[in-house]
Every structure is written in structure tokens, then in C-alpha cells.
Design an enzyme around this catalytic site. Structure first.
Site, mmCIF file in Angstrom:
data_model
loop_
_atom_site.group_PDB
_atom_site.id
_atom_site.type_symbol
_atom_site.label_atom_id
_atom_site.label_comp_id
_atom_site.label_asym_id
_atom_site.label_seq_id
_atom_site.Cartn_x
_atom_site.Cartn_y
_atom_site.Cartn_z
ATOM 1 N N GLU A 140 30.213 32.727 -6.193
ATOM 2 C CA GLU A 140 30.594 33.822 -5.301
ATOM 3 C C GLU A 140 29.990 33.533 -3.933
ATOM 4 O O GLU A 140 28.967 34.053 -3.549
ATOM 5 C CB GLU A 140 30.118 35.170 -5.839
ATOM 6 N N HIS A 209 36.003 38.962 -1.002
ATOM 7 C CA HIS A 209 35.032 39.108 0.093
ATOM 8 C C HIS A 209 35.720 38.742 1.404
ATOM 9 O O HIS A 209 35.316 37.832 2.118
ATOM 10 C CB HIS A 209 33.803 38.240 -0.155
ATOM 11 N N ASN A 262 36.548 46.039 -3.992
ATOM 12 C CA ASN A 262 35.165 45.848 -3.552
ATOM 13 C C ASN A 262 35.045 44.556 -2.759
ATOM 14 O O ASN A 262 35.543 43.506 -3.171
ATOM 15 C CB ASN A 262 34.221 45.814 -4.751
ATOM 16 N N GLY A 263 34.391 44.618 -1.605
ATOM 17 C CA GLY A 263 34.222 43.431 -0.780
ATOM 18 C C GLY A 263 35.485 43.008 -0.054
ATOM 19 O O GLY A 263 35.675 41.827 0.228
ATOM 20 N N ARG A 270 48.149 51.889 7.815
ATOM 21 C CA ARG A 270 48.382 51.361 9.171
ATOM 22 C C ARG A 270 47.527 50.123 9.461
ATOM 23 O O ARG A 270 47.998 49.194 10.100
ATOM 24 C CB ARG A 270 48.097 52.447 10.221
ATOM 25 N N ASP A 320 30.161 42.349 -12.998
ATOM 26 C CA ASP A 320 29.408 42.013 -11.779
ATOM 27 C C ASP A 320 27.920 42.330 -11.999
ATOM 28 O O ASP A 320 27.192 42.634 -11.061
ATOM 29 C CB ASP A 320 29.952 42.780 -10.569
ATOM 30 N N LEU A 356 26.573 48.513 -2.400
ATOM 31 C CA LEU A 356 26.315 48.145 -3.784
ATOM 32 C C LEU A 356 25.948 46.673 -3.900
ATOM 33 O O LEU A 356 26.436 45.833 -3.133
ATOM 34 C CB LEU A 356 27.541 48.443 -4.647
ATOM 35 N N ALA A 357 25.081 46.369 -4.863
ATOM 36 C CA ALA A 357 24.578 45.000 -5.030
ATOM 37 C C ALA A 357 24.701 44.583 -6.494
ATOM 38 O O ALA A 357 23.711 44.277 -7.153
ATOM 39 C CB ALA A 357 23.131 44.907 -4.564
#
Length: 438
Positions: A140, A209, A262-263, A270, A320, A356-357
Site C-alpha cells: 500500500e 489512495h 476510503n482514501g 459536480r 485493513d 482513520l489509520a
């Protein structure tokens, strides 16, 4: 009982509500022969299969008998972190934490780090993969968007480097499964970009990401389809398969997307980001989407809606998870970043709310949350076992079917783990094998 009524090949027999690739057997039996599944079917048909009175002796669960789960995106658990591990024993602590909760195959995910650290960690994890303890390696980073880096250290994010990619593939010795890439970054696409190097090395691009708009996202998806179309689908199993200039075996005919929503830039009508294109590609059957369905990263209603939009065959449930999975609230590390866990939610230390981690759930927790949110149990199991096994190119795991490896999870009626078999061995209470090896 006369021994003549027994079949000598039966080492374990499990009975309950059995989830198979074709449906739910309300009163079913799974017969294990050593490390393989020998027979699956209705209890009433077991005598004709030669199981005799063993079926009547077998304990019956009022819960479910499921295939062992397969997690494609996991950073650790049990207090241990794959990105921070320096020994195989440390890696095994995290593997065992998830294994005894029903995840019999874990892909070890790293995070953005310096090239030196990545080289070291990939080499270590390749060693553990060769021992059969993990299902592969997921990178990642470090070729991600600094705008949508999430818990990744922005100071360590690099411009896409095809040569570093090839070096990591070689160190992975055929065990690198996926690498998360931001499609908008120069160097990810093209005939000799990072994505092409990954496919030639037997790995898959995992788009995520990213702050990309629809154009860059669509171009990346079209590239993935073209790159993977020319390869022969099959598990990469040797260093030679992961090297060379041509397209060799590819694990899957479909690339993946790293934890949808997420990410990445939010889905706005729009200010268009990547999510619509990713959903459309999954609906066309060209992409597999990861969903962190733990109730923290995504509301269960979102998981249900995506399931209804694209179907279970294009989705995988992931955790995750980081070191805090299975552990109490407190302070932890995820690579170079400090993380604080409160009320089961992991966030970067000192970060604004919402940063968030990683997760703290086991994959069975994610399945339970997903089913409670309205997703059919059989489809949730497909998303947590069958489809991720297909991404890995594995035909021996991911389903309760004759001839497959005996990875079996027995739960109670509330989908909480009671017993776990991996290759026929009970791992409900497991310990690191590395401490027993020279």
C-alpha cells in the site's frame, strides 16, 4: 460401534448449517481427510457416501460451517504490525491473531516507507509466504496521492518508479499480490509504467489512495483490462514467474481497487472523482472492489448498496486491520505513524477527527456486520472467501468443496467463531510455529 462402519479416511467430520458455493445446506456435513475436504453434502446423504454412523456421532452446531476466510488487506493484529515486523515470529503473531478468528489466509499489507525499509520487509514476508504462513504481500504505497494519503506518511510518498517496482517484485519471489497505485500520477500507466511492470511480474495493480478524476481513472482501468487480457490466469508460484519482460501468469483477470470510498476523492455529482468509474468497471466485471465493512470505515448501508449495485462476484470484504486488532484501546504504530485506538477506532495520533489509520476488526467481524446490514449471508461469505481466493489465483481455498484444502470455520448462530481448521489442523488456539523451528 463396529470398526467396519467407519471410513478410515475421515479424520474430522463437521455438521451444521453448511455454506457451499451453490447454497446453504440446513443440515449439512463436511468430511475432512487429513488436509483436504473429502465430502460435502446433506446429512441424510452421508450414509450413502460411506460415512456410516459417524454422522450421528458428530457434534452438531446450531450455527454455521463456513469456508476459512481470506483477507486481502491486513496490516497486523494481536499487537504485531507487518510494516514494523523484523522477524518471522513477529509476523506470525499477527497471522495467528486472525487465524484463530477464522481467517485462514492473510495477505500481509505494508505501508508507505523508504525504499530500504520496503526492500527489507518484502524480503522478510516472502520468506514467511514460502513457509505457507501468509497468502502473499500487498504494497500500500509508496506511489500514492499526497492529497488522499490517509494514514500513509506523506513525507515518504514517492513518484512512481518502475525500476523500484521491479526490484520489489524480485525480492518478493512471486509472492507480491497487489500494489496500490494512484492512477493520476505520471509513471503508473504506459507500456512500461508501474502497472505494466506489476502485471509482467505476476502482481495486480490496485487503484486507490487517489485524487483522480474520471478521465485518469478510466484510462487506468482500460489499461488494466488490456494488460491482464494478454496474460494466462494462474497462481504465480516461482521467482521465475515473477520476472522477465513478457506477460507470464497473472493471478486474476481483474485488477482491484483499494478500499473503495476510503482514501479517495468522494463521490460528488459536480466535483467528479474516481468512485463512479470504479463502480461501473466492477459492474462490467472488469474490477474487484475492496470494502472495509467494519461499520467504522463504511456504514453498513453503503456496503449493502454497493453489493446491490455490482453483485458479490466483484466485491471483497477486507479488514485493513492494524496491530490493535484483537487488542485493547491504546497507543500503537503503523509504519512511521503513531496511532491511537479509542472505542475500537484507530486514528493517527494528534490528527483531526476522521483521520482513520486502519481497522481493528477480524474478517469474521466484518462478515457479521455486513450481514446485519442487510447483505445475504451466502454473498457475504463469497465476498470474504471465494472472490478473494480468486484474486490470489488460488483454486484450493475459498469454498467448501471436495478436493479443496480443509480450511473450515465453525461459528455459532451469531457468527462468532467456535472452531477453525486450516489444512485440516485445528488452529482455534494457535501459537507461532517459528519458535519451534531451527
Amino acid at each position: 460401534m463396529p470398526t467396519s462402519s467407519r471410513r478410515p479416511w475421515v479424520t474430522t467430520l463437521l455438521r451444521g448449517r453448511v455454506v457451499t458455493p451453490t447454497g446453504l445446506i440446513p443440515d449439512g456435513v463436511v468430511a475432512v481427510d487429513g488436509g483436504r475436504i473429502r465430502w460435502v453434502g446433506e446429512a441424510l446423504g452421508a450414509r450413502a457416501a460411506g460415512l456410516g454412523d459417524l454422522v450421528e456421532e458428530a457434534p452438531v452446531t446450531d450455527g454455521y460451517v463456513l469456508p476459512g476466510l481470506v483477507d486481502l488487506h491486513c496490516h497486523g493484529g494481536g499487537g504485531a504490525s507487518f510494516p514494523d515486523a523484523r522477524t518471522a515470529a513477529e509476523v506470525q503473531v499477527a497471522v495467528d491473531e486472525h487465524r484463530r478468528h477464522g481467517t485462514t489466509t492473510v495477505v500481509a499489507s505494508l505501508v508507505t516507507a523508504s525504499p530500504e525499509v520496503l526492500r527489507s520487509r518484502v524480503a522478510l514476508l516472502a520468506h514467511v509466504a514460502e513457509a505457507g504462513e501468509i497468502g502473499g504481500i500487498h504494497l500500500e504505497g509508496p506511489f500514492l496521492s499526497t492529497v488522499r494519503c490517509g494514514a500513509q506518511d506523506p513525507g515518504l510518498i514517492l513518484a512512481p518508479d518502475p525500476d523500484l517496482t521491479s526490484e520489489l517484485l524480485a525480492l518478493g519471489r512471486g509472492h507480491l499480490v497487489t500494489m496500490t497505485l494512484a492512477p493520476e500520477l505520471p509513471g503508473t500507466q504506459g507500456t512500461d509504467g508501474v502497472a505494466a511492470r506489476l502485471v509482467r511480474g505476476g502482481a495486480l495493480p490496485s487503484w486507490g489512495h487517489t485524487d483522480a478524476g474520471p478521465e485518469a481513472t478510466r484510462a487506468a482501468l482500460e489499461l488494466s483490462v488490456e494488460l491482464l487480457r494478454t496474460g494466462e490466469v494462474g497462481q504465480v508460484s516461482s521467482p521465475e514467474d515473477a520476472e522477465g519482460g513478457g506477460v507470464g501468469p497473472v493471478r486474476s483477470a481483474r485488477a482491484t481497487a483499494t478500499h473503495l470510498f476510503n482514501g479517495m476523492r468522494p463521490w460528488h455529482h459536480r466535483e467528479v472523482g474516481p468512485i463512479g468509474e470504479l463502480l461501473a468497471a466492477a459492474r462490467r466485471g472488469e474490477l474487484v472492489l475492496e470494502l472495509i465493512g467494519d461499520g467504522v470505515h463504511l456504514d453498513p448501508a453503503v456496503v449493502r448498496e454497493v453489493w446491490e449495485l455490482v453483485g458479490p462476484r466483484s466485491l471483497v470484504l477486507v479488514t485493513d486491520a492494524m496491530a490493535a486488532a484483537g487488542m485493547p484501546d491504546g497507543s500503537y504504530r503503523l509504519g512511521s505513524q503513531e496511532v491511537v485506538v479509542a472505542d475500537g477506532a484507530a486514528r493517527l495520533a494528534g490528527a483531526v477527527p476522521g483521520a482513520l489509520a486502519g481497522g481493528t476488526a477480524h474478517l469474521l467481524d466484518v462478515v457479521r456486520t455486513t450481514v446485519a446490514g442487510g447483505v445475504d449471508l451466502l454473498d457475504a461469505v463469497t465476498m470474504a472467501a471465494t472472490v478473494p481466493a480468486q484474486v490470489l489465483g488460488r483454486e484450493d481455498i475459498g469454498a467448501l468443496a471436495e478436493g479443496r484444502r480443509a480450511d473450515v470455520l465453525v461459528t455459532d448462530a451469531a457468527l462468532r467463531p467456535l472452531r477453525v481448521l486450516r489444512a485440516g489442523t485445528d488452529v482455534t488456539a494457535v501459537g507461532s510455529p517459528w519458535g519451534r523451528r531451527a
